[in-house]
Write an enzyme that holds these catalytic residues in place. Structure first.
Site, short mmCIF file in Angstrom:
data_model
loop_
_atom_site.label_atom_id
_atom_site.label_comp_id
_atom_site.label_asym_id
_atom_site.label_seq_id
_atom_site.Cartn_x
_atom_site.Cartn_y
_atom_site.Cartn_z
N HIS A 77 46.44 36.34 31.91
CA HIS A 77 46.60 35.09 32.88
C HIS A 77 45.06 34.59 33.03
O HIS A 77 44.11 35.33 33.13
CB HIS A 77 47.34 35.19 33.96
N HIS A 79 42.36 32.63 35.80
CA HIS A 79 42.00 32.42 37.42
C HIS A 79 41.22 31.00 37.33
O HIS A 79 40.03 31.09 37.08
CB HIS A 79 41.12 33.59 37.84
N ASP A 90 47.81 40.82 41.78
CA ASP A 90 47.55 41.15 40.41
C ASP A 90 47.55 42.59 40.28
O ASP A 90 48.34 43.12 39.26
CB ASP A 90 46.19 40.67 39.96
N CYS A 137 34.46 51.71 44.08
CA CYS A 137 34.18 53.02 44.31
C CYS A 137 35.41 53.75 44.29
O CYS A 137 35.31 55.15 44.02
CB CYS A 137 33.52 52.97 45.93
N HIS A 217 33.36 53.22 52.17
CA HIS A 217 32.78 53.53 50.70
C HIS A 217 33.09 55.07 50.54
O HIS A 217 33.02 56.02 51.47
CB HIS A 217 31.41 53.28 50.95
N HIS A 229 28.88 57.91 42.51
CA HIS A 229 29.69 56.91 43.38
C HIS A 229 29.20 55.48 42.90
O HIS A 229 28.46 55.36 42.01
CB HIS A 229 29.23 57.08 45.17
#
Length: 260
Positions: A77, A79, A90, A137, A217, A229
């Site tokens: 799809h 945007h 979504d 993250c 985070h 990370h």
């Protein structure tokens, strides 16, 4: 997904034809099938993230979807005018279908060269570009567990203690910590983690606050006293654990038996 390059070119052309409404379609057998978006008429548009009109969302006829369901490669799809990353809605729908999804972002003049695809193969853990809901993250944590120790060793990440483990996906809004969501605190037990005050060990997850009152985070401890990370302004990476460990507000350890 490069094997579908021609199909995505057709999908981009479809997105341009129906702009500023959302396009939708299916890649089936490597070919793009343009579908009618049967979402609400744009005259019903409301200024809300969950607006159901064709400018803001899409719906494929159930009969069309069922006709191709067993052979769908990707659900596509557009945007119009962004964003280029998946919305919380979504993410929810991708999980429900169990199929890879793709977004074609475009504005009045330009169409993104590459679609954003998620729900398929796991990309390399290090050197990723940050994208909300796809390579962010939490994705580093979830994907490390999904890959497991042998695959991570091949990627140059030693010391991981677990064989592949599938953690749940948690649909989330962009900048979720600025609203009512609390991704990590609300969900870590559901993913099979418990808080620990023991000395951190490889496989543990750390949480911290970055310019937020919420723990927004997270990352993982791997071998050689390193963490992995992913921050929004940087590629995913390894770094020495010391500094990040001292800033951690919470350490989590996987125990399994996730909450229902």
């Amino acid at each position: 997904m490069m094997k579908f390059a021609l199909a995505f070119e057709d999908a981009k052309a479809h997105a341009r034809r129906v702009y500023p409404e959302e396009s939708c379609g299916l890649i089936v057998g490597g070919k793009y099938i343009a579908c009618e978006n049967i979402a609400a008429d744009p005259t019903t548009h409301i200024d809300d993230p969950d607006c159901p009109c064709r400018r803001c969302s899409f719906e494929i006829s159930p009969s069309v979807y069922v006709n191709h369901a067993d052979n769908i490669d990707v659900i596509v799809h557009s945007h119009p005018d962004g964003p280029f990353f998946p919305s919380k809605g979504d993410m929810k729908c991708q999980i429900q279908t169990g199929k890879p999804w793709a977004i074609i972002a475009l504005d009045e003049e330009r169409t993104a060269e590459k679609p954003v695809i998620w729900g398929d193969d796991i990309p390399e853990l290090l050197g990723r570009q940050f994208m909300h809901g796809v390579t962010d993250c939490y994705a580093v944590i979830k994907d490390a567990y999904a890959l497991g120790k042998d695959a991570l060793e091949k990627q140059g990440i030693p010391g991981w203690p677990y064989d592949p483990i599938v953690l749940p996906e948690f649909p989330r809004s962009d900048a979720w910590w600025e609203g009512g969501e609390d991704l990590y605190v609300d969900n870590f037990a559901k993913a099979g983690f418990v808080e620990t005050t023991d000395t951190p060990q490889p496989g543990d997850v750390f949480l911290m606050k970055i310019r937020s009152s919420k723990e927004n985070h997270g990352g993982i401890l791997v071998g050689n006293d390193l963490i992995v990370h992913h921050l929004p302004s940087r590629m995913s990476r390894r770094e020495p654990a010391g500094l990040w460990g001292r800033q951690a507000t919470r350490w989590l350890r996987y125990k399994g038996n996730a909450d229902a």
